[in-house]
Design an enzyme around this catalytic site. Sequence first.
Site, PDB file in Angstrom:
ATOM      1  CB  SER A 218      -3.934 -13.502  -2.349  1.00 34.98           C
ATOM      2  OG  SER A 218      -3.172 -14.671  -2.139  1.00 34.98           O
TER       3      SER A 218
ATOM      4  CE1 TYR B 120      -5.036 -11.943   2.384  1.00 32.60           C
ATOM      5  CE2 TYR B 120      -4.003 -13.738   1.164  1.00 32.60           C
ATOM      6  CZ  TYR B 120      -4.178 -12.385   1.392  1.00 32.60           C
ATOM      7  OH  TYR B 120      -3.501 -11.475   0.612  1.00 32.60           O
TER       8      TYR B 120
ATOM      9  N   GLY C  13       0.812  -1.208   0.000  1.00 41.64           N
ATOM     10  CA  GLY C  13       0.000   0.000   0.000  1.00 41.64           C
ATOM     11  C   GLY C  13       0.844   1.256   0.000  1.00 41.64           C
TER      12      GLY C  13
END
Length: 266
Positions: A168, A177, A30
């Site tokens: 991802s 995730y 980021g």
Amino acid sequence: MTTTAQPSPAPAPSRPIALITGVGRSIGIGAGIARRLAASGWDVAFTYWTPYDRRMEWGAEPGAAASIGQELAEAGARTAAIEADLTGPDAPARIFDEAEQRLGGPVTALVLSHAESVDSGLLDTTVEAFDRHFAVNSRASWLLIREYGLRFRGEPGTATGRIVALTSDHTVGNLPYGASKGALDRITLAAAHELAHLGVTANVVNPGPVDTGWMSDDLREALIRGTPLGRLGTPRDTAHLVDFLCSPEGQWINGQLLKSNGGAAA
């Protein structure tokens, strides 16, 4: 006749405004994106959440938000650092309010770089962890995209708005995730169609293996062996692609899931 002076409105920003989530560490993806966009002429609002970094093995980086903001300012950008807990459904509206108020204009580009990421598999993931991953990676992303769509005002016939989400393809040993990132992909790709009438493009970027302090030595070496270029990705690699997608030259790229991973083997 007596007239009462009215306050002057805040001057419109001379640079477009990008809102980037997940800018909590100076070595993170980021932060790399924020630096690249600032150098390309954007003002930058960014979010971070210190308690998340404290939970992770790398720990919180003291003063990171101020340091990153100073770097962006030195590149000519006006900045707004916003600490926000994305598990709260009211967070996206507050983030946009603060970004607009502090930078004096609407957000043109929304870059979703935040993540909840705690390793666990099918058998050991808890309900609490599963729900938190989906609250941050999926629900918050949807609400941020929705808030952006409700507020965006582009010019008819032009594609000036941008949404870029980082994803991802990791799933094994990282169930919540990977699953929540898969939902993020679908939400973002839906935006490419549902927000097209506003002049907004939306794309997903998979940056592949980028070492921002979370890899073990063994994992790092294995990933390097599986990459044709013989190195890992860097935040700058991802940032260059995001910068292009946010530029006028990138407006024809829409509704895509792009891999920026150096050809890394799956």
